[in-house]
Each structure stands twice: as structure tokens, then as C-alpha cells.
Motif scaffolding. Structure first.
Motif, PDB file in Angstrom:
ATOM      1  N   GLY A   1      11.698  12.369  -1.965  1.00 41.27           N
ATOM      2  CA  GLY A   1      12.226  11.069  -2.336  1.00 41.27           C
ATOM      3  C   GLY A   1      11.949  10.763  -3.795  1.00 41.27           C
ATOM      4  N   HIS A   2      12.871  10.020  -4.418  1.00 46.05           N
ATOM      5  CA  HIS A   2      12.655   9.660  -5.817  1.00 46.05           C
ATOM      6  C   HIS A   2      13.473   8.424  -6.180  1.00 46.05           C
ATOM      7  CE1 HIS A   2      16.306  12.174  -5.999  1.00 46.05           C
ATOM      8  NE2 HIS A   2      16.637  11.453  -7.064  1.00 46.05           N
ATOM      9  N   VAL A   3      13.100   7.828  -7.288  1.00 46.24           N
ATOM     10  CA  VAL A   3      13.835   6.702  -7.851  1.00 46.24           C
ATOM     11  C   VAL A   3      14.474   7.174  -9.147  1.00 46.24           C
ATOM     12  CG1 VAL A   3      13.670   4.360  -8.779  1.00 46.24           C
ATOM     13  CG2 VAL A   3      12.234   5.045  -6.842  1.00 46.24           C
ATOM     14  N   ARG A   4      15.754   6.875  -9.303  1.00 48.29           N
ATOM     15  CA  ARG A   4      16.457   7.254 -10.532  1.00 48.29           C
ATOM     16  C   ARG A   4      16.650   6.002 -11.383  1.00 48.29           C
ATOM     17  NH1 ARG A   4      21.622   8.002 -12.842  1.00 48.29           N
ATOM     18  NH2 ARG A   4      21.828   9.972 -13.982  1.00 48.29           N
ATOM     19  N   LEU A   5      16.160   6.069 -12.601  1.00 43.25           N
ATOM     20  CA  LEU A   5      16.273   4.968 -13.542  1.00 43.25           C
ATOM     21  C   LEU A   5      17.203   5.373 -14.678  1.00 43.25           C
ATOM     22  CD1 LEU A   5      12.455   4.162 -13.849  1.00 43.25           C
ATOM     23  CD2 LEU A   5      14.108   3.018 -12.357  1.00 43.25           C
ATOM     24  N   ARG A   6      18.167   4.501 -14.984  1.00 41.75           N
ATOM     25  CA  ARG A   6      19.060   4.780 -16.119  1.00 41.75           C
ATOM     26  C   ARG A   6      18.897   3.675 -17.151  1.00 41.75           C
ATOM     27  NH1 ARG A   6      24.156   4.006 -17.932  1.00 41.75           N
ATOM     28  NH2 ARG A   6      24.694   2.562 -16.250  1.00 41.75           N
TER      29      ARG A   6
ATOM     30  N   GLU B   1      11.597   4.860   7.846  1.00 33.92           N
ATOM     31  CA  GLU B   1      10.199   5.299   7.940  1.00 33.92           C
ATOM     32  C   GLU B   1      10.115   6.813   8.086  1.00 33.92           C
ATOM     33  OE1 GLU B   1       8.229   1.326  10.053  1.00 33.92           O
ATOM     34  OE2 GLU B   1       8.876   3.034  11.270  1.00 33.92           O
ATOM     35  N   LEU B   2      10.991   7.386   8.899  1.00 34.57           N
ATOM     36  CA  LEU B   2      10.976   8.840   9.092  1.00 34.57           C
ATOM     37  C   LEU B   2      11.360   9.568   7.800  1.00 34.57           C
ATOM     38  CD1 LEU B   2      12.552   9.225  12.642  1.00 34.57           C
ATOM     39  CD2 LEU B   2      10.147   9.329  12.002  1.00 34.57           C
ATOM     40  N   LYS B   3      12.327   9.035   7.089  1.00 39.34           N
ATOM     41  CA  LYS B   3      12.756   9.676   5.842  1.00 39.34           C
ATOM     42  C   LYS B   3      11.645   9.674   4.803  1.00 39.34           C
ATOM     43  CE  LYS B   3      17.512   8.167   6.563  1.00 39.34           C
ATOM     44  NZ  LYS B   3      18.535   7.198   6.115  1.00 39.34           N
ATOM     45  N   ARG B   4      10.861   8.592   4.789  1.00 40.70           N
ATOM     46  CA  ARG B   4       9.797   8.501   3.791  1.00 40.70           C
ATOM     47  C   ARG B   4       8.648   9.458   4.065  1.00 40.70           C
ATOM     48  NH1 ARG B   4      10.989   2.745   3.757  1.00 40.70           N
ATOM     49  NH2 ARG B   4       9.275   2.314   5.201  1.00 40.70           N
ATOM     50  N   ARG B   5       8.601  10.032   5.265  1.00 41.33           N
ATOM     51  CA  ARG B   5       7.550  10.990   5.594  1.00 41.33           C
ATOM     52  C   ARG B   5       7.804  12.359   4.976  1.00 41.33           C
ATOM     53  NH1 ARG B   5       5.930  10.678  11.889  1.00 41.33           N
ATOM     54  NH2 ARG B   5       4.933  12.587  11.190  1.00 41.33           N
TER      55      ARG B   5
ATOM     56  N   GLY C   1      10.351   5.346  -1.902  1.00 35.58           N
ATOM     57  CA  GLY C   1      11.400   4.349  -1.729  1.00 35.58           C
ATOM     58  C   GLY C   1      10.938   3.067  -1.073  1.00 35.58           C
ATOM     59  N   SER C   2       9.650   2.939  -0.791  1.00 34.43           N
ATOM     60  CA  SER C   2       9.149   1.727  -0.134  1.00 34.43           C
ATOM     61  C   SER C   2       9.160   0.553  -1.105  1.00 34.43           C
ATOM     62  CB  SER C   2       7.731   1.948   0.389  1.00 34.43           C
ATOM     63  OG  SER C   2       6.825   2.146  -0.681  1.00 34.43           O
ATOM     64  N   LEU C   3       9.204  -0.650  -0.556  1.00 34.37           N
ATOM     65  CA  LEU C   3       9.226  -1.842  -1.389  1.00 34.37           C
ATOM     66  C   LEU C   3       7.964  -1.933  -2.247  1.00 34.37           C
ATOM     67  CD1 LEU C   3      10.712  -4.423  -2.127  1.00 34.37           C
ATOM     68  CD2 LEU C   3       9.595  -5.557  -0.195  1.00 34.37           C
ATOM     69  N   ARG C   4       6.835  -1.555  -1.672  1.00 28.44           N
ATOM     70  CA  ARG C   4       5.579  -1.618  -2.418  1.00 28.44           C
ATOM     71  C   ARG C   4       5.596  -0.707  -3.637  1.00 28.44           C
ATOM     72  NH1 ARG C   4       0.194  -0.049   0.713  1.00 28.44           N
ATOM     73  NH2 ARG C   4       1.286   1.958   0.716  1.00 28.44           N
ATOM     74  N   SER C   5       6.079   0.532  -3.457  1.00 30.61           N
ATOM     75  CA  SER C   5       6.095   1.462  -4.592  1.00 30.61           C
ATOM     76  C   SER C   5       7.116   1.036  -5.642  1.00 30.61           C
ATOM     77  CB  SER C   5       6.393   2.884  -4.104  1.00 30.61           C
ATOM     78  OG  SER C   5       7.712   2.981  -3.594  1.00 30.61           O
ATOM     79  N   LEU C   6       8.225   0.446  -5.215  1.00 31.63           N
ATOM     80  CA  LEU C   6       9.220  -0.025  -6.181  1.00 31.63           C
ATOM     81  C   LEU C   6       8.667  -1.186  -7.009  1.00 31.63           C
ATOM     82  CD1 LEU C   6      12.526   0.074  -4.085  1.00 31.63           C
ATOM     83  CD2 LEU C   6      11.930   1.513  -6.030  1.00 31.63           C
ATOM     84  N   ARG C   7       7.958  -2.086  -6.336  1.00 25.07           N
ATOM     85  CA  ARG C   7       7.354  -3.202  -7.060  1.00 25.07           C
ATOM     86  C   ARG C   7       6.364  -2.697  -8.113  1.00 25.07           C
ATOM     87  NH1 ARG C   7       6.066  -7.130  -1.887  1.00 25.07           N
ATOM     88  NH2 ARG C   7       8.052  -8.269  -1.871  1.00 25.07           N
ATOM     89  N   ALA C   8       5.564  -1.702  -7.728  1.00 25.17           N
ATOM     90  CA  ALA C   8       4.582  -1.160  -8.664  1.00 25.17           C
ATOM     91  C   ALA C   8       5.280  -0.507  -9.858  1.00 25.17           C
ATOM     92  CB  ALA C   8       3.685  -0.156  -7.952  1.00 25.17           C
ATOM     93  N   LEU C   9       6.347   0.239  -9.576  1.00 23.74           N
ATOM     94  CA  LEU C   9       7.090   0.918 -10.641  1.00 23.74           C
ATOM     95  C   LEU C   9       7.715  -0.100 -11.596  1.00 23.74           C
ATOM     96  CD1 LEU C   9       8.441   3.440 -11.887  1.00 23.74           C
ATOM     97  CD2 LEU C   9      10.255   3.189 -10.192  1.00 23.74           C
ATOM     98  N   ILE C  10       8.393  -1.078 -11.049  1.00 18.84           N
ATOM     99  CA  ILE C  10       9.056  -2.089 -11.885  1.00 18.84           C
ATOM    100  C   ILE C  10       8.019  -2.911 -12.654  1.00 18.84           C
ATOM    101  CG2 ILE C  10      10.494  -4.158 -11.827  1.00 18.84           C
ATOM    102  CD1 ILE C  10      11.905  -2.882  -9.372  1.00 18.84           C
ATOM    103  N   GLY C  11       6.882  -3.174 -11.985  1.00 20.62           N
ATOM    104  CA  GLY C  11       5.823  -3.927 -12.648  1.00 20.62           C
ATOM    105  C   GLY C  11       5.293  -3.207 -13.874  1.00 20.62           C
ATOM    106  N   ARG C  12       5.120  -1.901 -13.797  1.00 21.80           N
ATOM    107  CA  ARG C  12       4.618  -1.133 -14.944  1.00 21.80           C
ATOM    108  C   ARG C  12       5.599  -1.196 -16.110  1.00 21.80           C
ATOM    109  NH1 ARG C  12       3.163   4.724 -12.858  1.00 21.80           N
ATOM    110  NH2 ARG C  12       2.517   4.960 -15.054  1.00 21.80           N
TER     111      ARG C  12
END
Length: 311
Positions: free
Chosen positions: A230-235, A222-226, A267-278
Motif C-alpha cells: 500500500g502507498h499514498v501518491r502525492l502530486r 482492513e484485509l487489504k491493509r494487512r 491507507g488508514s485515516l490515522r496514517s494519512l493524518r500523520a502524513l498530511i500533518g508533517r
């Protein structure tokens, strides 16, 4: 409902005109590791000394192991153990003699005391060195003996004030495993440390203390996400998939050579779900996904605006 083994409300302490603790609130659930971080002079050790009955507070309410600190200090002392950054071991005595001394101070019956000493020597890997003077022990052995001495009284709450300062990496990791084993047995740990990796490895929750106030509290993640960055790397497996993802993710930074995209995110689960969903909605196949978040060094620097002390 989880029981709070430590509950602090409005804790204040000053030395003359210097305010060390300016009304801090803390809650530490049973069977967890709570880490208090802060630069030198932030008030970490003062907090530990107050909570362990070694120093009187100026104001505030504190309960430790279910006991009111101000009205029941003896009951608090009976329920806690304290291991500081400087060993309390008597180096003129052997390891076994140090432990037997603690058993006597706790008024344990002779047979029970000797049984507990033998068990702790074995638990901390000190059986072979039990008859040797503590002056011959390595730094890691001294720390293990020091903590074993704390456990003679079977405390349910243990205050560890910078317990691995000066230890080599292997000895530090040995101490980490001991802490994990204690918590697995239901012990509550209140940890102060200058090693941010240590807090990240061990703590269920972290509070950052700066100029006498708690400026942030939460799990390490939680502290790191503040903190930004942060980013997601997609290959992707081929350039066509990469091109398709670029059209879907307009905020992404492209690395054509690596067939990868860097997408800002917490990096939250919610944002990852949204990214993968798109990506799924457009039929874009991702070959590899990894989440990158700021570490506790970044958190510490951002929240305290000071240079991290690492030793």
C-alpha cells in the motif's frame, strides 16, 4: 446492540479422514453482507450446507436467526432462504408457475400467494416473461427467478452460494443491486463467491477460509491493509514543492517527471493524518493525493498461497 443473525462457534466437519472444517468461528450481524472466500475445496459450500440444515456438523454450536441449529432445525428452515450456484428453477414451468409453486409449498393463502408472486415478478423485472417457460430465459433471468423463488417465504437470512457464476458482467451487476436492496430492507446475506470483485463490492465483512480454518476476517479495507504494497501518491504543482516534500518525507520514492512522490502506507485515516500533518507543519502544498492499497486478489494470494480461481 446489533443482533447476530448467524453465530458459529467451533464448527467441525470431516468426510472420512479428510477434515473439511476445523473449528471455525463466525459472526454475521443482522442486515449485513458477510462473504466467505476460499479456494475450491476450502469448505465454503460445506459451511453453507451445514448452516442451512442440509448437512449435519460433527461438532460446534450454531445459531441462525436466533434458533439453535441442532435443536430447532425446522425454525431455522422457516427463517432462511438458499440460492445455490445451480438454479433450482423447473424449466418446464413458466416463471409465474415456479413462483406459485413456491407459494403453495409455503402454504400461503391463495390470494396472498398470488399477490406475492405478482410483486416478485415486478420487483425482478420478470413480468413480461412471466407466462413463458423458464427454459426460454437467459442465464441472468434464471438467476433472478431463482432468487425470487427464495424470497416467496420472506426469509430474514439468505445464503447465496456462488450466485453469479457464469453470468455476464451486466447480469452480475444487476444481481449485486438486488443484493444491496435486500440488505437495505434488513435482510442478512451470507455470500460465498469465487469473484473477489464481488466480495469487495458487496461485503461488509469477509472471512478467508483455507484448509478448513478461517485465516483472516475483517472488512475489505482492513484485509487489504494487512498486505504489504500500500502507498499514498502525492502530486505537486511545481518542482519546488516536490523538493520540499522530499526533504520532509525521507521514505518517499520520487517521480520527477510526474512531480509526484510515492509514500509507503496502509491507507488508514490515522496514517494519512500523520502524513498530511508533517507536510502542513513545513508549509508544503500538495496538489493531489490518492491512496493505493492491495486488492482482494493480493489478499487472497497472500493468505492462501494458492492461485486465485476466477470462474
Amino acid at each position: 446492540m446489533t443482533t447476530n443473525q448467524i453465530a458459529v462457534t467451533g464448527l467441525r466437519k470431516s468426510f472420512g479422514d479428510h477434515v473439511v472444517l476445523d473449528g471455525i468461528d463466525l459472526r454475521v450481524p443482522e442486515g449485513t453482507v458477510f462473504s466467505l472466500l476460499g479456494a475450491n475445496g476450502a469448505g465454503k459450500t460445506t459451511t453453507v450446507r451445514i448452516l442451512s440444515t442440509l448437512l449435519a456438523a460433527d461438532a460446534g454450536e450454531v445459531r441462525v436467526a436466533g434458533h439453535d441449529l441442532a435443536r430447532e432445525p425446522d425454525a431455522v428452515r422457516a427463517a432462511i432462504g438458499v440460492t445455490g450456484q445451480f438454479s433450482a428453477v423447473d424449466k418446464l414451468l413458466t416463471g409465474a408457475e415456479n413462483l406459485r409453486l413456491m407459494a403453495d409449498l409455503h402454504h400461503l393463502p391463495r390470494a396472498e400467494g398470488r399477490q406475492r408472486v405478482a410483486g416478485l415478478l415486478e420487483r425482478f423485472g420478470l413480468t413480461e416473461a412471466a407466462g413463458k417457460p423458464a427454459s426460454t430465459y437467459s442465464g441472468g433471468m434464471l438467476r433472478r427467478l431463482d432468487l425470487a423463488m427464495t424470497l416467496v417465504g420472506d426469509p430474514r437470512v439468505i445464503f447465496l452460494d456462488e450466485p453469479t457464476t457464469g453470468l455476464d458482467p451486466r447480469s452480475r451487476r444487476d444481481m449485486w443491486q438486488i443484493v444491496r436492496d435486500l440488505v437495505a430492507g434488513g435482510v442478512t446475506i451470507f455470500l460465498t463467491t469465487q469473484y473477489l470483485e464481488e466480495a469487495d463490492e458487496l461485503a461488509d465483512r469477509i472471512a478467508v477460509l483455507d484448509r478448513g480454518r478461517v485465516v483472516a476476517e475483517g472488512t475489505p479495507d482492513e484485509l487489504k491493509r494487512r498486505i504489504p504494497g500500500g502507498h499514498v501518491r502525492l502530486r505537486f504543482a511545481d518542482p519546488q514543492a516536490l523538493d520540499a516534500a522530499v526533504r520532509v518525507l525521507d521514505r518517499a520514492t520520487r517521480d520527477t517527471d510526474a512531480l509526484a512522490l510515492r509514500v509507503p502506507g496502509d491507507g488508514s485515516l490515522r496514517s494519512l493524518r500523520a502524513l498530511i500533518g508533517r507536510l502542513d507543519d513545513r508549509g508544503v502544498e500538495v496538489d493531489e493525493l490518492s491512496v493505493h492499497t492491495p486488492d482482494l486478489d493480493d489478499v487472497f494470494l497472500a493468505l492462501t498461497d494458492r492461485k486465485v480461481t476466477t470462474s
